[in-house]
Design a protein around this motif. Structure first.
Motif, PDB file in Angstrom:
ATOM      1  N   ASN A   1      -3.040   4.381   7.804  1.00 42.35           N
ATOM      2  CA  ASN A   1      -3.369   5.283   8.909  1.00 42.35           C
ATOM      3  C   ASN A   1      -2.388   6.443   8.958  1.00 42.35           C
ATOM      4  O   ASN A   1      -1.253   6.326   8.503  1.00 42.35           O
ATOM      5  N   MET A   2      -2.799   7.553   9.593  1.00 31.35           N
ATOM      6  CA  MET A   2      -1.922   8.722   9.660  1.00 31.35           C
ATOM      7  C   MET A   2      -0.665   8.448  10.483  1.00 31.35           C
ATOM      8  O   MET A   2       0.333   9.125  10.312  1.00 31.35           O
ATOM      9  N   ARG A   3      -0.706   7.434  11.361  1.00 28.02           N
ATOM     10  CA  ARG A   3       0.502   7.183  12.158  1.00 28.02           C
ATOM     11  C   ARG A   3       1.638   6.642  11.294  1.00 28.02           C
ATOM     12  O   ARG A   3       2.772   6.560  11.729  1.00 28.02           O
ATOM     13  N   TYR A   4       1.330   6.279  10.030  1.00 23.45           N
ATOM     14  CA  TYR A   4       2.377   5.822   9.103  1.00 23.45           C
ATOM     15  C   TYR A   4       2.974   6.979   8.313  1.00 23.45           C
ATOM     16  O   TYR A   4       3.772   6.756   7.408  1.00 23.45           O
ATOM     17  N   LEU A   5       2.575   8.226   8.640  1.00 23.88           N
ATOM     18  CA  LEU A   5       3.036   9.365   7.845  1.00 23.88           C
ATOM     19  C   LEU A   5       4.568   9.425   7.785  1.00 23.88           C
ATOM     20  O   LEU A   5       5.159   9.676   6.731  1.00 23.88           O
ATOM     21  N   GLY A   6       5.214   9.163   8.933  1.00 23.76           N
ATOM     22  CA  GLY A   6       6.680   9.169   8.962  1.00 23.76           C
ATOM     23  C   GLY A   6       7.255   8.143   7.990  1.00 23.76           C
ATOM     24  O   GLY A   6       8.231   8.406   7.273  1.00 23.76           O
ATOM     25  N   LYS A   7       6.626   6.953   7.946  1.00 20.52           N
ATOM     26  CA  LYS A   7       7.095   5.895   7.035  1.00 20.52           C
ATOM     27  C   LYS A   7       6.910   6.319   5.578  1.00 20.52           C
ATOM     28  O   LYS A   7       7.750   6.056   4.722  1.00 20.52           O
ATOM     29  N   VAL A   8       5.782   6.961   5.287  1.00 18.83           N
ATOM     30  CA  VAL A   8       5.532   7.419   3.914  1.00 18.83           C
ATOM     31  C   VAL A   8       6.627   8.415   3.517  1.00 18.83           C
ATOM     32  O   VAL A   8       7.199   8.339   2.428  1.00 18.83           O
ATOM     33  N   LEU A   9       6.947   9.347   4.447  1.00 20.39           N
ATOM     34  CA  LEU A   9       7.965  10.355   4.140  1.00 20.39           C
ATOM     35  C   LEU A   9       9.339   9.703   3.957  1.00 20.39           C
ATOM     36  O   LEU A   9      10.108  10.108   3.081  1.00 20.39           O
ATOM     37  N   ASP A  10       9.629   8.685   4.785  1.00 17.10           N
ATOM     38  CA  ASP A  10      10.908   7.961   4.611  1.00 17.10           C
ATOM     39  C   ASP A  10      10.997   7.371   3.214  1.00 17.10           C
ATOM     40  O   ASP A  10      12.035   7.446   2.547  1.00 17.10           O
ATOM     41  N   MET A  11       9.874   6.759   2.785  1.00 20.56           N
ATOM     42  CA  MET A  11       9.887   6.114   1.468  1.00 20.56           C
ATOM     43  C   MET A  11      10.036   7.165   0.357  1.00 20.56           C
ATOM     44  O   MET A  11      10.709   6.938  -0.645  1.00 20.56           O
ATOM     45  N   VAL A  12       9.404   8.321   0.552  1.00 16.11           N
ATOM     46  CA  VAL A  12       9.544   9.410  -0.429  1.00 16.11           C
ATOM     47  C   VAL A  12      11.014   9.834  -0.509  1.00 16.11           C
ATOM     48  O   VAL A  12      11.563  10.023  -1.595  1.00 16.11           O
ATOM     49  N   LEU A  13      11.644   9.948   0.660  1.00 12.39           N
ATOM     50  CA  LEU A  13      13.059  10.369   0.690  1.00 12.39           C
ATOM     51  C   LEU A  13      13.947   9.361  -0.031  1.00 12.39           C
ATOM     52  O   LEU A  13      14.894   9.731  -0.708  1.00 12.39           O
ATOM     53  N   ARG A  14      13.622   8.082   0.127  1.00 11.14           N
ATOM     54  CA  ARG A  14      14.485   7.052  -0.466  1.00 11.14           C
ATOM     55  C   ARG A  14      14.144   6.796  -1.930  1.00 11.14           C
ATOM     56  O   ARG A  14      14.856   6.060  -2.599  1.00 11.14           O
ATOM     57  N   SER A  15      13.051   7.360  -2.392  1.00  3.77           N
ATOM     58  CA  SER A  15      12.605   7.066  -3.758  1.00  3.77           C
ATOM     59  C   SER A  15      13.605   7.604  -4.774  1.00  3.77           C
ATOM     60  O   SER A  15      14.146   8.695  -4.617  1.00  3.77           O
ATOM     61  N   PRO A  16      13.852   6.837  -5.854  1.00  2.00           N
ATOM     62  CA  PRO A  16      14.778   7.340  -6.888  1.00  2.00           C
ATOM     63  C   PRO A  16      14.229   8.621  -7.544  1.00  2.00           C
ATOM     64  O   PRO A  16      14.988   9.457  -8.006  1.00  2.00           O
ATOM     65  N   ALA A  17      12.893   8.764  -7.550  1.00  2.00           N
ATOM     66  CA  ALA A  17      12.306   9.951  -8.176  1.00  2.00           C
ATOM     67  C   ALA A  17      12.035  11.018  -7.120  1.00  2.00           C
ATOM     68  O   ALA A  17      11.000  11.680  -7.142  1.00  2.00           O
ATOM     69  N   ARG A  18      12.991  11.174  -6.184  1.00  2.00           N
ATOM     70  CA  ARG A  18      12.773  12.083  -5.048  1.00  2.00           C
ATOM     71  C   ARG A  18      12.325  13.479  -5.482  1.00  2.00           C
ATOM     72  O   ARG A  18      11.443  14.076  -4.894  1.00  2.00           O
ATOM     73  N   ASP A  19      12.959  14.022  -6.567  1.00  3.30           N
ATOM     74  CA  ASP A  19      12.614  15.390  -6.974  1.00  3.30           C
ATOM     75  C   ASP A  19      11.177  15.507  -7.446  1.00  3.30           C
ATOM     76  O   ASP A  19      10.531  16.523  -7.249  1.00  3.30           O
TER      77      ASP A  19
ATOM     78  N   GLN B   1       0.805  -1.219   0.000  1.00  6.79           N
ATOM     79  CA  GLN B   1       0.000   0.000   0.000  1.00  6.79           C
ATOM     80  C   GLN B   1       0.843   1.276   0.000  1.00  6.79           C
ATOM     81  O   GLN B   1       0.582   2.196  -0.764  1.00  6.79           O
ATOM     82  N   ILE B   2       1.864   1.329   0.882  1.00  5.66           N
ATOM     83  CA  ILE B   2       2.671   2.568   0.926  1.00  5.66           C
ATOM     84  C   ILE B   2       3.459   2.735  -0.375  1.00  5.66           C
ATOM     85  O   ILE B   2       3.417   3.804  -0.988  1.00  5.66           O
ATOM     86  N   PRO B   3       4.143   1.669  -0.881  1.00  6.25           N
ATOM     87  CA  PRO B   3       4.814   1.836  -2.187  1.00  6.25           C
ATOM     88  C   PRO B   3       3.818   2.200  -3.292  1.00  6.25           C
ATOM     89  O   PRO B   3       4.121   3.003  -4.172  1.00  6.25           O
ATOM     90  N   GLY B   4       2.596   1.625  -3.210  1.00  7.69           N
ATOM     91  CA  GLY B   4       1.577   1.942  -4.223  1.00  7.69           C
ATOM     92  C   GLY B   4       1.217   3.415  -4.179  1.00  7.69           C
ATOM     93  O   GLY B   4       1.046   4.068  -5.217  1.00  7.69           O
ATOM     94  N   LEU B   5       1.107   3.942  -2.954  1.00  6.13           N
ATOM     95  CA  LEU B   5       0.786   5.371  -2.796  1.00  6.13           C
ATOM     96  C   LEU B   5       1.900   6.231  -3.404  1.00  6.13           C
ATOM     97  O   LEU B   5       1.645   7.173  -4.159  1.00  6.13           O
ATOM     98  N   VAL B   6       3.150   5.872  -3.078  1.00  7.93           N
ATOM     99  CA  VAL B   6       4.280   6.670  -3.580  1.00  7.93           C
ATOM    100  C   VAL B   6       4.326   6.607  -5.105  1.00  7.93           C
ATOM    101  O   VAL B   6       4.531   7.611  -5.789  1.00  7.93           O
ATOM    102  N   LYS B   7       4.044   5.421  -5.642  1.00  5.30           N
ATOM    103  CA  LYS B   7       4.058   5.275  -7.103  1.00  5.30           C
ATOM    104  C   LYS B   7       2.955   6.143  -7.727  1.00  5.30           C
ATOM    105  O   LYS B   7       3.169   6.818  -8.727  1.00  5.30           O
TER     106      LYS B   7
END
Length: 1501
Positions: free
Chosen positions: A977-995, A946-952
């Motif tokens: 859930n909103m308590r995963y917001l930190g995890k979502v942001l971590d995944m965004v930071l690590r994403s190759p398409a960060r920009d 779900q989180i990778p799907g959201l980032v994609k």
């Protein structure tokens, strides 16, 4: 309107008549409404963009809708035969009204002859007639008589003689005056009567028993399935006109419908400009008085041209009060103060400021407008690159708000009530008035009317004063004594009726504004009276006492729901009662916290007190009797109410007959959480221990069960995926449950079965619940889970459970079918068993959470994934299940995916697993082990899919959140859930398409900071007494946002002087703490706490110690943070410019904090039938059947209006889609009218700067441009840009679209330099978010090149066009038409450049005598600009030749036949497994994106 709200318990007729507004359908009959619309609760949320639109494949109605237009004039007969397959529509406007017959109703019972209609308009509903509705008879055609002919499959033969059914059309020529506007008190619509075969419940149940169990227990027919030969013909009873004779004005005629009630004519007269001052009158026909509640068709002798006389009636005290209130409402009708103060469901709208109210007249305006000089220069702060973010333009001053003063004071006199002797003279009450000319007068309201008396402020003399003028209306009397009143009141009423009705209708739920201008506080007797009486809604007009909320809420649920008219009536009643209950509960919760309600246990300490007010029970969010000791104490007690509310929402949506939930509203106000609930009859007289007959009151020590509850809950277990299971009680006996142990069942004194405490409806989230000795899958441990959370009530969201089951279902299909194929291929008998651990399938896309029917798409190609599953399903189906090997295969597949059945796919969760204190019998150990594994898999699924799907989706721009609320909504739709917001942001930071995720990162960080600040603010406020509230809030905001290093809090002055400090009493109201600990907070301390909170709660490390560092590091805006924190906490601040960055004085003073509002969470009842139509319409549109789609959407709009009244987010989405369709079909005026309504509605129900409103502004600007209203289009685009800057800032992908729009319009009006600023900014933003090689960027280069060409700067033009050409060539190849077009354009530019160079050389050589050929500079044509605007807004008109059209039709027909054939085969072969989720038929999924979803606002390069 007063009597429109009669207590539901009075009697059945009253309940049926009076409860305006209903929701829900039998879970058995229809898709559960469960979260049909995710978080935001609006179909708007579903109109996402791009290929991954979750609703891309909804088609709920049979593809064959045949309708035939009659050969004669004004009437229209629509026949519908479910078998025919000739989809066509009645013209672009959706003339009259398309039939709506729901499949589920048609499908069953064709044995009914003529269906009987329930009464059309329930008594007490004043219907609205939205002005300029998109087709004359759309919302106003009420009546429908139905001829049902069984067996005829051909609509041609079913046409009765025209005379035999007397059609009258209500959509006659209405004057704008006659139906001007709806009274704000009554936003309910006339029920549209739609008819269909009654489906007998028993029949359905028998069929279901024989049927294979389906996912979620639904059996909805496949699109295109043959249903029944029954014909349903809907014929409307059309309207007629009557003449109205009112005293003192010219007679006028009024268009009415036979279904209307007499009282609706009253409402119209009370709203008309020339009769609005009358309230106490009756209507007479031929000398006979008409009954208020009778329908017009039942009035003898009433016909076309009848004359109705308005007869003034004597007043009573009640009528006199209503009259004074009405006059006050008329005087205040343009005053926005109620909207700023958040009362009476008023809210703000600013559209008219930008359109000057002239949108509707586009046709009549002079066509020469295009070339009129237009001032296009926007204010400095809107230009690209501006750093300034002013706040004042958010609420521009509306000219109409400059109040026209009619009177200085109108108030109740101190001489009330009249003494006995005056009562006997007919005095009812006394009023005191100061006119605009400063004349003070005393007025008597008597039974005969109003007159001046001789009383003064200190001397009572009730005798009439001169002039001795008795007037039946207060307005007429004031006209006599005050010339200013006469003049201004007339102007005011003229302005009032000119406003768009949507600007003044009340919204269903209160919307609060977080900013407001400094307002004058004027005297207002009605407001004062309302504040001090317990008036709630309109209790004083209800016979008897306050409302019995529980009885009303439950009675509406019990209304019948067999056919569409019944369901509409029911859903309408449910919705109306819910919105009234929410308003009452909010008011009560504020009264409780403000200390205005006496506790029922006053001797206990503050936190433990409970309250009853207006038949609603209130409790505070504290852990009172160590109830949540094992779960996290007060923290758990704080989250339990929202979990409980989610449970209530879910059970309400499943809507099982016989199972009742409590009305529940959760209110956060001044740092406290208050739960408001309706009261179970009899619960207060007995102990809880005696009442509970199912579930546990001590978290699983003593557990009880009850056969009736098990039977009722069993019906919910399939849609909610809850497993029926056994637990042990304290005596080690096995008890069977079908819910969590906390869920309690109580039978009320009314004999109803209630369930409450639904806080653990969904399974626990193991990522946040460390259990000793239980390891989590590797995906979880890699991400640092399990983490201990503050409480142990963390549950998975329902959307996640649905997505997980869907995912498992695809996996099951693959496993089973692959093995069967292998068997078939090799015919070797060795079925391979798969272990539970392996999950070979790729992640399935989170679908629209209406259960796995919603059509899931795989992350790869959604089309191929679905096609594959279909193929697999057919493979499984073709095996009839008798072959032992195939049974073995199914059994292995079931085992592998954790299904509880070994013969079919059925995944369910046991909500009591890992619940502290719950024990399971020995015999269930294996089942418990499987359930534990299932929960671990679900926790892993959230992190790995779900989180990778959201980032994609964010990288693909399939979702484009713009602020915290829209980001939260996007996360919740995917079950995160909103308590995963930190995890979502971590995944965004690590994403190759960060920009390309920069905007998501900024929104996420802002959300993380404001949520952490909100947590701190909550406890901070609990320590503040009322007199220090504004000082405390402004101090907090200074510490949070101001650069001023050491703000000092101002303590309330009386703190310093008061000598006698009274001893602290024990039972002060909850909000009356008198400590001043809040005053010592410093910015450093606050930011340290925010970083600490972010680490503890979200597991994210913020690298900032002050607000300025945060802004610098993460690129945030202080104004955006201010908006977010204000919306989250309910603060309202003064509208002015704040100097956040000043280091010399703090940004906020206590005068800047105007108010603090409650933040309210409640259930949103759904209009299920309307929603099905909406989705079917969308599916039709995506298949390219625009007219059919348009009809369905029009019908959905009708039904939505019916259930919700005129204002609702879902109606807003409907109007937006309708506007888009009309635009595509070339009807610009209709598009403009619908989109204007959509903008007004979005401003009113979502907020003036909500991202959705920004979208609506952009659409409206496009339609304005197409209608040649260029200056309006520009001012709307500038408004949208300003709002985007305020809500997020400049660096957002949506800004590229906005700037392209602005640049193109400016190019069209030849403002080239300005145009370039916007287009070049759009190019920069597109390049950042889509990558330099994207087609969007190529388009951007082309747009810039065109402007340079117009400026004759050919070198720059060539440079940009070359960039574009390169992208086209690499992405699309040499032969693509885009590449060719670009290449042609390059040649053309080169020629122009050469010509220019020649001319320049000529000038240099020959000086001024040169012979210069005139240069051709191309001013862009409006058509070419519009064409480009359409392209960037994702509207593609594909030119087709006649031959193409023929081919297309043949292809559609071929696919249709294939589909029918396959559905017939399916019907013949029972499947051993669940059928696959009815997703998009292949022909939708495989269509190119361009032809899909015209509602998608994304640009398509």
């Amino acid at each position: 309107m007063a009597w429109a709200r009669v207590c539901a318990s009075c009697c059945w007729q009253l309940a049926e008549a009076v409860l305006p507004t209903h929701t829900g359908v039998g879970a058995e009959e229809r898709t559960p409404l469960l979260g049909l619309v995710p978080a935001s609760q609006s179909p708007g949320a579903l109109i996402l963009r791009g290929p991954s639109t979750p609703n891309a494949g909804f088609s709920c109605l049979p593809n064959g809708f045949g309708s035939s237009d009659p050969p004669f004039g004004g009437h229209r007969k629509v026949s519908l035969s479910a078998g025919s397959s000739s989809p066509r529509g009645p013209g672009a406007t959706g003339a009259s009204w398309p039939t709506a017959v729901l499949l589920a109703d048609l499908e069953q019972d064709a044995r009914q002859g003529v269906c009987a209609l329930p009464r059309a308009a329930p008594a007490g509903l004043a219907p609205l007639k939205p002005e300029a509705s998109s087709s004359p008879g759309l919302t106003s055609c009420l009546g429908a008589r139905v001829v049902a002919e069984a067996g005829t499959g051909d609509s041609g033969g079913a046409e009765p003689e025209p005379e035999s059914w007397l059609p009258h059309c209500h959509g006659g020529p209405e004057t704008p005056e006659s139906r001007r506007a709806q009274p704000p008190t009554a936003p309910e619509l006339p029920p549209v009567m739609l008819l269909n075969g009654d489906c007998a419940e028993s029949l359905k149940k028998e069929e279901r028993a024989a049927d294979v169990p389906r996912e979620n227990g639904l059996d909805e027919a496949e699109p295109g399935e043959e249903t029944t030969g029954q014909e349903v013909i809907v014929i409307q009873d059309t309207g007629f006109s009557v003449k109205i004779l009112a005293p003192g004005i010219e007679p006028f005629s009024l268009q009415v419908s036979p279904q209307e009630m007499v009282q609706e004519i009253h409402q119209v007269l009370m709203d008309r400009e020339d009769t609005c001052h009358r309230t106490c009158f009756s209507l007479h026909l031929d000398g006979n008085m008409l009954d208020h509640f009778s329908e017009l068709r039942s009035v003898e002798g009433l016909q076309e041209g009848s004359v109705l006389r308005v007869v003034e009636e004597p007043y009573t005290v009640r009528e006199a009060r209503i009259h004074v209130r009405h006059v006050r409402d008329l005087l205040k009708s343009l005053d926005p103060s109620d909207a700023f103060n958040g009362v009476d469901c008023n809210s703000l709208s600013f559209l008219s400021v930008f359109t000057d109210g002239d949108l509707g007249d586009s046709g009549k305006r002079k066509k020469g407008l295009e070339m009129d000089p237009i001032d296009c220069t926007p204010p400095e702060y809107i230009l690209p690159g501006s750093r300034e973010r002013p706040l004042c333009p958010l609420q521009p001053q509306n000219r109409d708000w400059k109040p026209l003063q009619c009177l200085k004071v109108l108030t109740m006199s101190g001489w009330n009530p009249p003494p006995g002797n005056r009562k006997m003279h007919g005095d009812l009450m006394y009023l005191f008035v100061i006119t605009a000319e400063d004349r003070q007068v005393s007025i008597t309201a008597s039974t005969r009317g109003f007159y001046l008396n001789q009383s003064t402020a200190y001397h009572f003399n009730p005798k009439p004063a001169s002039p001795r003028f008795l007037s039946h209306s207060l307005v007429e009397l004031l006209n006599q004594i005050s010339p200013t009143f006469k003049k201004n009141f007339a102007v005011l009423q003229k302005k009032r009726v000119q406003r768009h009705p949507f600007e003044r209708i009340a919204t269903p739920f209160q919307v609060y504004s977080w900013t407001a201008p400094q307002a004058e506080h004027a005297m207002d007797c009605v407001r004062a009276e309302d504040a001090y009486t317990s008036r709630l809604g309109y209790e004083e007009h209800i016979p008897g006492q306050t409302r019995d909320w529980n009885e009303e809420l439950q009675t509406t649920r019990e209304l019948p729901r067999k056919n569409l008219p019944e369901r509409l009536l029911r859903e309408r009643a449910i919705f109306k009662v819910h919105s009234d209950f929410t308003a009452a509960a909010t008011r009560g919760a504020m009264a409780v916290i403000d200390g205005n309600v006496m506790a029922i246990n006053p001797s206990e300490e503050t936190k433990m007190q409970m309250f009853i007010w207006n038949n609603i029970f209130f409790s505070l969010g504290f852990d009172v009797r160590d109830h949540y000791k094992d779960f996290g104490g007060d923290v758990a007690a704080y989250v339990a109410p929202t979990n409980d509310l989610n449970g209530v929402r879910t059970y309400n949506a499943v809507d099982v007959e016989g199972l009742y939930t409590l009305g529940t509203v959760v209110v956060d106000y001044r740092g406290y959480r208050v739960t408001a609930q309706s009261i179970i009859p009899g619960i207060l007289e007995r102990d809880q221990e005696q009442s509970v007959i199912y579930g546990s009151i001590d978290f699983g020590k003593t557990v009880m069960s009850h056969p009736r509850y098990l039977e009722l809950l069993e019906r919910t277990s399939r849609p909610l995926k809850i497993l029926r299971h056994r637990v042990l009680n304290d005596r080690d006996e096995e008890v069977e449950l079908c819910s969590s142990v906390e869920c309690k069942g109580i039978i009320g004194n009314d004999g109803r079965h209630y369930i409450l405490d639904l806080l653990r409806t969904f399974p626990p989230d193991l990522n946040f619940l460390p259990v000793p000795g239980e390891g989590l899958p590797e995906e979880c441990t890699r991400a640092g889970f399990p983490r201990a959370h503050r409480h142990k009530l963390c549950c998975l969201r329902q959307e996640l459970v649905d997505a997980f089951v869907e995912h498992r279902y695809l996996l099951f299909m693959k496993l089973a079918a692959l093995q069967l194929m292998q068997q078939k291929a090799s015919r070797i008998d060795n079925p391979t068993s798969l272990e539970n651990g392996d999950s070979p399938s790729s992640a399935s896309k989170p679908e629209d959470p209406s259960g796995p029917e919603a059509g899931s798409e795989e992350e790869g190609g959604s089309a191929s994934g679905l096609a594959k599953v279909k193929e697999l399903a057919e493979t499984i189906a073709s095996d009839d299940g008798t072959d032992p090997r195939s049974r073995e295969v199914i059994r292995n597949a079931c085992k592998a995916v954790g299904s509880i059945s070994s013969t079919a796919f059925d995944v369910r969760f046991n909500p009591d697993i890992f619940s502290p204190g719950v024990r399971f019998p020995e015999s269930c150990q294996e089942e418990v082990r499987d359930q534990k594994q299932l929960l671990k898999d679900a926790a892993a699924f959230l992190l790995s899919c779900q989180i990778p799907g959201l980032v994609k989706d964010c990288i693909d721009h399939a979702v484009l959140p713009m602020d915290g609320a829209t980001l939260a909504e996007v996360m919740r739709q995917r079950g995160i859930n909103m308590r995963y917001l930190g995890k979502v942001l971590d995944m965004v930071l690590r994403s190759p398409a960060r920009d390309q995720l920069d905007h998501i990162y900024k929104i996420g960080i802002g959300e993380l900071i404001t949520r952490s600040a909100k947590h701190i603010f909550k406890t901070y406020l609990q320590g503040v007494e009322l007199s220090g509230l504004s000082a405390a809030i402004s101090h907090f905001l200074n510490c949070f946002l101001s650069s001023y290093p050491n703000p000092v809090a101002h303590l309330p002055a009386d703190e310093l002087i008061s000598k006698k400090r009274n001893r602290r009493r024990r039972n002060r109201p909850p909000g009356a703490a008198d400590n001043t600990a809040w005053a010592v907070m410093t910015p450093q301390e606050l930011w340290k706490n925010i970083c600490q909170e972010a680490k503890n709660y979200f597991d994210f490390i913020l690298e900032c110690e002050t607000v300025d560092q945060a802004v610098e590091t993460y690129g945030l805006q202080k104004i955006t943070l201010l908006r977010e924190i204000s919306l989250k906490t309910g603060i309202q601040i003064l509208l002015k410019e704040y100097s956040f960055d000043s280091r010399h004085k703090p940004a906020f003073t206590e005068e800047d904090v105007l108010n603090i509002f409650p933040v309210v969470k409640h259930v949103n009842p759904k209009a299920s039938d309307a929603f099905h139509f909406f989705q079917s319409g969308q599916a039709k549109v995506q298949q390219g059947f625009l007219k059919e789609g348009c009809e369905l959407i029009n019908e959905a709009l009708n039904l939505f209006n019916n259930v919700y009244g005129a204002m609702h987010v879902e109606i807003c989405a409907c109007l937006r889609l309708l506007a888009r369709l009309h635009y595509i079909m070339g009807d610009y005026a209709e598009a403009l009218s619908n989109q204007q309504k959509a903008v007004l509605m979005s401003e009113r129900v979502m907020g003036i700067e909500h991202p959705n409103t920004i979208q609506e502004y952009m659409h409206l600007a496009l339609y304005c441009f197409a209608s040649s209203q260029l200056s309006t289009a520009l001012s709307l685009l500038y408004r949208a840009r300003y709002l985007t800057l305020l809500v997020f800032g400049e660096d957002h992908p949506e800004m590229a679209l906005l700037d392209n729009n602005i640049g193109l319009v400016l190019h069209g009006v030849m403002e080239y330099d300005l145009s370039l600023r916007f287009l070049e900014n759009a190019l920069a933003v597109s390049t950042k978010y889509h990558g330099p090689r994207s087609l969007k960027v190529a388009l951007s280069h082309h747009l810039v090149a065109r402007v340079y060409e117009s400026k004759a700067e050919f070198r720059s033009a060539l440079q940009h066009e070359k960039e574009g050409y390169t992208v086209y060539k690499t992405q699309l190849g040499e032969d693509h038409e885009k590449t060719k077009e670009s290449s042609e354009y390059l040649k053309c530019l080169t020629q122009q450049a050469v010509a220019l160079q020649r001319t320049m050389n000529e000038i240099y050589r020959n000086g001024s005598s040169a012979n210069i050929p005139p240069l051709k500079f191309t001013a862009p044509s409006m058509a070419s600009v519009l064409e480009q605007l359409n392209v960037i807004n994702g509207i593609l008109f594909i030119p087709l030749s006649q031959k193409d059209l023929e081919n297309l039709k043949a292809e559609v027909a071929r696919r249709h036949q294939l589909q029918e054939a396959s559905s017939r085969e399916k019907a013949e072969e029972p499947m051993a497994t669940e059928p696959e989720p009815a997703g998009a038929p292949e022909d939708v999924a495989s269509q190119p994106q361009a032809a899909k979803d015209p509602s998608s606002p994304s640009s398509q390069g």
